[in-house]
Design an enzyme around this catalytic site. Structure first.
Site, PDB file in Angstrom:
ATOM      1  N   HIS A  91       0.780  -1.145  -0.127  1.00 43.22           N
ATOM      2  CA  HIS A  91      -0.097   0.025   0.059  1.00 43.22           C
ATOM      3  C   HIS A  91       0.902   1.184   0.029  1.00 43.22           C
ATOM      4  O   HIS A  91       0.320   2.254  -0.359  1.00 43.22           O
ATOM      5  CB  HIS A  91      -0.836  -0.158   1.263  1.00 43.22           C
ATOM      6  CG  HIS A  91      -2.048   0.804   0.955  1.00 43.22           C
ATOM      7  ND1 HIS A  91      -2.225   1.787   0.082  1.00 43.22           N
ATOM      8  CD2 HIS A  91      -3.262   0.739   1.824  1.00 43.22           C
ATOM      9  CE1 HIS A  91      -3.470   2.366   0.291  1.00 43.22           C
ATOM     10  NE2 HIS A  91      -4.036   1.677   1.195  1.00 43.22           N
ATOM     11  N   ASP A 131     -11.188  -4.176 -18.076  1.00 48.42           N
ATOM     12  CA  ASP A 131     -11.475  -5.407 -18.974  1.00 48.42           C
ATOM     13  C   ASP A 131     -10.305  -5.744 -19.878  1.00 48.42           C
ATOM     14  O   ASP A 131      -9.620  -5.078 -20.448  1.00 48.42           O
ATOM     15  CB  ASP A 131     -12.324  -4.624 -20.077  1.00 48.42           C
ATOM     16  CG  ASP A 131     -12.727  -5.341 -21.444  1.00 48.42           C
ATOM     17  OD1 ASP A 131     -12.331  -6.569 -21.367  1.00 48.42           O
ATOM     18  OD2 ASP A 131     -13.326  -4.896 -22.183  1.00 48.42           O
TER      19      ASP A 131
END
EC number: 2.3.1.-
Length: 456
Positions: free
Chosen positions: A166, A382
């Protein structure tokens, strides 16, 4: 109340992890992280996951091969991800851009996608199988900054799971990187549509530091929590559709029902139920910390393409007894107050605080951190197989809940909330939630966990 799939047994076969390197030579250099990036509270690994259905037009294409090749192309531009973190003076984090690569795992599971995802989704139940924790990879320093596992299902669907250090990026930064991978999987050539920007000095502490705000989220509090609330943690997810949100709104005065956001209403409900479930001393102070992005703030001009952390966790402090016994409106006003604190100046104040106070950890005692990931774009990535049927957080942490978008089998859009609580508190939490929502809530009641058998 929706039900989870019946108890299942499935086997995951993983190949040995490999390192994916940038597709071409990249600079060998040291790059400092910002004073927002390297704070103590971000020195952990955060997982996200996406599930994709079989697509006829992609028959013959192997998602493992497609992702691995596109990942190498993306790393040529995001080459710091292929490096390793080191500490400099005063524990300052920096990336040693070594091009050692990111960890990549190829896997197959003898299960179909629709057996894992039904009326709701509980990714934490099987995350350890779809994102294997490679021994020695979980550290912050000297370890791969990304871990990726692509798992094929026997139906032709597949899962993409990734674990991010992170300190390198927030979720929006990660989505920017994943979008670049997706562009290459779909045949893009040349540079990414949004070129990556490092410029971590953008959120370096000012000289001299200036801290005009009271940062309740970093106050250190003496821990008087009962031992029972510190062990036997359990993870569960809950689905909130329009009916559930309407039920929660019905607990509010009329003037709040139409003017309060879904986030405000849902977060207030969860905070109240969680506070009741933990059975805290009524006089004890508790916090709600709302993860908020500085992107788009008028007083913080974030460079386009910047993929570092641009978030803060402003908090409101209230008494546990007041939250548990007062109307829902009381907790919701606390949520709104925390959100309203977030500005560009507030974020810069956090950076200055980190340097001045030696990177304090966010408050652990009595704190509840909520991160809304419903609009970051994980559900739009996608790779050539269309949008994922689910793209979002994969697991909660003891102090942190994540929100993700999900559409159930009836086509109803809603929010999946991942919760982590002690086992006894989780049972009480569910009962408190039932009081707020009645039988509308889709959760893990009477749920038999999916069983998995993993093999390398």
């Amino acid at each position: 109340m929706a039900s989870f799939p019946p108890s299942l047994v499935f086997t995951v076969r993983r190949k040995e992890p490999t390192l994916v390197l940038p597709s071409k030579p990249t600079p060998r250099e040291l790059k400092q992280l910002s004073d927002i990036d390297d704070q103590e509270g971000l020195r952990f690994q955060v997982p996200v996951i996406m599930f994709y259905k079989r697509k006829l037009s992609m028959e013959g294409e192997d998602p493992v091969k497609v992702i691995r090749e596109a990942l190498a192309e993306a790393l040529a531009f995001y080459y710091p991800f292929a490096g390793r973190l080191i500490e400099g003076p005063n524990r300052k984090l920096m990336v040693d851009c070594t091009s050692e690569g990111v960890l990549f795992i190829e896997a197959d599971a003898d299960i179909e996608l629709n057996q894992l995802i039904g009326d709701t989704i509980d990714p934490g139940t099987y995350l350890d199988e779809l994102l294997h924790d490679v021994p020695g990879s979980e550290g912050i320093l000297g370890c791969p900054l990304l871990l990726i596992q692509v798992t094929r299902f026997r139906c032709g669907g597949w899962a993409f799971a990734i674990r991010l250090n992170h300190t390198m990026s927030d979720t929006l930064g990660l989505v920017q990187f994943l979008t670049t991978i997706a562009e290459f999987t779909r045949g893009a050539e040349g540079a990414p549509s949004v070129p990556p920007v490092w410029q971590r000095e953008f959120l370096a502490a000012r000289q001299p530091p200036f801290i005009p705000f009271h940062h309740h989220e970093y106050e250190q509090v003496i821990d008087t929590t009962p031992d029972d609330n510190k062990k036997s943690m359990t993870h569960k997810s809950f689905f909130f559709g329009p009916k559930e949100i309407r039920a929660i709104r019905s607990h509010l005065p009329l003037h709040h029902r139409s003017t309060s956001s879904t986030f405000d209403v849902l977060t207030a409900c969860l905070w109240r139920c969680r506070t009741c479930a933990l059975v805290l001393d009524p006089k004890k102070t508790v916090r709600i910390s709302c993860a908020a992005s500085g992107r788009g703030k008028h007083d913080l001009h974030v460079p386009r393409g910047y993929y570092g952390n641009v978030s803060a966790f402003p908090a409101t402090v209230l008494r546990a007894g007041m939250i548990s016994t007062s109307p829902l409106e009381y907790a919701m006003e606390g949520v709104k107050k925390a959100k309203a604190k977030m500005t560009g100046e507030y974020l810069r104040s956090v950076a200055d605080l980190m340097v001045t106070k030696g990177r304090p950890l966010y408050t652990v005692v009595g704190n509840y951190i909520v991160s809304d990931m419903t609009r970051v774009g994980l559900d739009t990535i996608d790779f050539g197989w269309g949008k994922p049927v689910y793209g979002g957080p994969a697991r909660a942490f003891p102090l942190i809940s994540f929100y993700g978008r999900f559409k159930d089998n009836k086509g109803e859009d809603g929010i999946v909330v991942l919760i982590c609580l002690p086992e006894a508190a989780m049972e009480t939490f569910q009962e408190e939630l039932k009081k707020m929502i009645g039988e509308h809530v889709d959760g893990p009641f009477d749920y038999n966990p999916i069983k998995v058998v993993s093999k390398l």
